[in-house]
Design an enzyme around this catalytic site. Sequence first.
Site, PDB file in Angstrom:
ATOM      1  N   HIS A  93     -13.230  -8.149  -1.890  1.00  0.00           N
ATOM      2  CA  HIS A  93     -13.818  -7.736  -3.011  1.00  0.00           C
ATOM      3  C   HIS A  93     -14.699  -9.029  -3.520  1.00  0.00           C
ATOM      4  O   HIS A  93     -14.270  -9.991  -3.250  1.00  0.00           O
ATOM      5  CB  HIS A  93     -12.657  -7.697  -4.164  1.00  0.00           C
ATOM      6  CG  HIS A  93     -11.717  -8.566  -4.463  1.00  0.00           C
ATOM      7  ND1 HIS A  93     -11.980  -9.469  -5.391  1.00  0.00           N
ATOM      8  CD2 HIS A  93     -10.683  -8.877  -4.109  1.00  0.00           C
ATOM      9  CE1 HIS A  93     -10.955 -10.317  -5.655  1.00  0.00           C
ATOM     10  NE2 HIS A  93     -10.147 -10.011  -4.749  1.00  0.00           N
ATOM     11  N   ASP A  95     -15.863  -9.200  -6.835  1.00  0.00           N
ATOM     12  CA  ASP A  95     -15.706  -9.523  -8.374  1.00  0.00           C
ATOM     13  C   ASP A  95     -14.535 -10.532  -8.663  1.00  0.00           C
ATOM     14  O   ASP A  95     -13.800 -10.784  -7.678  1.00  0.00           O
ATOM     15  CB  ASP A  95     -15.191  -8.042  -9.109  1.00  0.00           C
ATOM     16  CG  ASP A  95     -14.054  -7.661  -8.648  1.00  0.00           C
ATOM     17  OD1 ASP A  95     -13.710  -7.555  -7.284  1.00  0.00           O
ATOM     18  OD2 ASP A  95     -13.082  -7.216  -9.332  1.00  0.00           O
ATOM     19  N   ASP A 126     -10.076 -16.387  -4.105  1.00  0.00           N
ATOM     20  CA  ASP A 126      -9.859 -14.803  -4.506  1.00  0.00           C
ATOM     21  C   ASP A 126     -10.930 -14.116  -4.864  1.00  0.00           C
ATOM     22  O   ASP A 126     -11.402 -13.896  -6.037  1.00  0.00           O
ATOM     23  CB  ASP A 126      -8.662 -14.720  -5.892  1.00  0.00           C
ATOM     24  CG  ASP A 126      -8.302 -13.310  -5.964  1.00  0.00           C
ATOM     25  OD1 ASP A 126      -8.530 -12.201  -5.463  1.00  0.00           O
ATOM     26  OD2 ASP A 126      -7.884 -12.987  -7.179  1.00  0.00           O
ATOM     27  N   GLU A 160     -11.963  -4.604  -7.857  1.00  0.00           N
ATOM     28  CA  GLU A 160     -10.633  -4.821  -7.597  1.00  0.00           C
ATOM     29  C   GLU A 160      -9.661  -5.589  -8.283  1.00  0.00           C
ATOM     30  O   GLU A 160      -8.559  -5.272  -8.279  1.00  0.00           O
ATOM     31  CB  GLU A 160     -10.687  -5.641  -6.288  1.00  0.00           C
ATOM     32  CG  GLU A 160      -9.497  -5.888  -5.483  1.00  0.00           C
ATOM     33  CD  GLU A 160      -8.470  -6.980  -5.739  1.00  0.00           C
ATOM     34  OE1 GLU A 160      -7.231  -6.876  -5.307  1.00  0.00           O
ATOM     35  OE2 GLU A 160      -8.604  -7.797  -6.765  1.00  0.00           O
ATOM     36  N   GLU A 161     -10.224  -6.426  -9.459  1.00  0.00           N
ATOM     37  CA  GLU A 161      -9.132  -7.069 -10.423  1.00  0.00           C
ATOM     38  C   GLU A 161      -8.713  -6.197 -11.407  1.00  0.00           C
ATOM     39  O   GLU A 161      -8.197  -6.757 -12.447  1.00  0.00           O
ATOM     40  CB  GLU A 161     -10.087  -8.212 -11.032  1.00  0.00           C
ATOM     41  CG  GLU A 161     -10.234  -9.320  -9.978  1.00  0.00           C
ATOM     42  CD  GLU A 161      -9.232 -10.074  -9.259  1.00  0.00           C
ATOM     43  OE1 GLU A 161      -8.151  -9.983  -9.800  1.00  0.00           O
ATOM     44  OE2 GLU A 161      -9.401 -11.315  -8.473  1.00  0.00           O
ATOM     45  N   GLU A 184      -7.372 -11.163   1.808  1.00  0.00           N
ATOM     46  CA  GLU A 184      -6.933 -12.033   0.658  1.00  0.00           C
ATOM     47  C   GLU A 184      -6.115 -13.157   1.120  1.00  0.00           C
ATOM     48  O   GLU A 184      -5.672 -13.284   2.013  1.00  0.00           O
ATOM     49  CB  GLU A 184      -6.088 -11.014  -0.167  1.00  0.00           C
ATOM     50  CG  GLU A 184      -6.809  -9.910  -0.838  1.00  0.00           C
ATOM     51  CD  GLU A 184      -7.254  -9.911  -2.230  1.00  0.00           C
ATOM     52  OE1 GLU A 184      -7.500 -11.213  -2.805  1.00  0.00           O
ATOM     53  OE2 GLU A 184      -7.556  -8.985  -2.993  1.00  0.00           O
TER      54      GLU A 184
HETATM   55 ZN   LIG Z   1      -8.213 -10.830  -4.757  1.00  0.00          ZN
END
Ligand SMILES: [Zn+2]
Length: 413
Positions: A93, A95, A126, A160-161, A184
């Site tokens: 991801h 975002d 992240d 994703e968040e 991740e």
């Molecule tokens: Zn993440």
Amino acid sequence: MDAVDSGWSEQVAFLRALVAQPSVLGRTNGVMEVAAPLLAQLGMRVERVGLDLDVLRRQPGFSSPGWSYEGLYNLVGRLAGTGGGRSLVLNGHLDVVPSTPDEHWNHDPWAGEIEDGLFFGRGAADMKSGVSAMLFALRAVKEADARLGGDVVAQLVIDEECSGNGTLACLAAGAVGDACIVPEPFGLAMVSAHPGVLWARVTVRGRAAHAALASGAVNSAEKMYVVLQAVRELEREVNATELRHPAFEGVEHPLNHNVGQLHAGDWTSSVPEVCTMDVRFSCYPGEDLDAVQRRFADRVSAAAAADEWLREIPPEVRFFGFRAEGVIYDGASDIARVLASCHQAVTGRECQRVASTATIDNRFFDLHFGIPSVCYGPAGGQLHAPDEWVDLESVRTCTKVLACTIADWCGAR
Ligand SMILES: [Zn+2]
């Protein structure tokens, strides 16, 4: 391995270019356009995949968002293999969560500063470094002149968040494979399990007045305290040792009920009429999400019933965003075994498995689309906090492990 090393400075520059894009909710197109040229360079057919609520709503694992997807998209890159190998999805991801308050950072959240081998920035760990690792791993494989038998599909996703709907949109659009890796930042260990994660918004109504008359008014912020206490109590109960899911045996506090946003009032000399509280809460794998939501709402109702004001004007509970099930991952799947053996070959150490207390997009692959997946990525810290960092050497190691895994899994010649 040499190809990873020789591409390293370019990889760090790419990571810095990703981090320079403040790709918070609703502002993610910029970072996608930074990544798109690299996918094309890798020989991938690049597609921009939007998030269509009419399509998403019919998919398993859908979370109803409280925001618009208009004009936003994921990137899907497809690299055709020569045939005969297994296909692989690389998912990451792009975002990120907000960086505020920026003045609490010792490093510019968007500059990608490096100090003592640590790379700082919002999204550094992240998970923009993981995205750099998976793409430069593929690049290294190609530069080593290895021709892959199976297809490689890259999914660079949003949301994703807050929901996972970005990954869900890619899967619904047919971007699938025989296995999946999501890098991740779990410190070069594989995720063994994670809880289910849900969001709720509680709204409490008070009775506004001029502050001069506050003693006769009802302050919604103070009434919210009743609800907050109830959420804390619920959290204490669900974490009781006797209820502990075996997959989280060594985890100190598996289920976190987090008050993430709290808003009330618009003027210091007014009693606030309305207070809202956004809560992220979680549950064990196998728990029914409807029942978990009911448990939450019932707890709020019970607390309200014991309060003179809230009994008359009960808090409103609305569920939005994350509605994600918990998952236990198969450490003996083919993809897990290949990745573990590549980790062993690159680092000389056995690959550890860790239970996560956060959700990951892997859940869609394993739970809803029957695609075995692994979550494995670099080492970082201060996620969702000031001075987020990633350890650059761990990014390099991760890139090598992923390069080895891609070659092994897809069949390199
Ligand atoms: Zn993440």
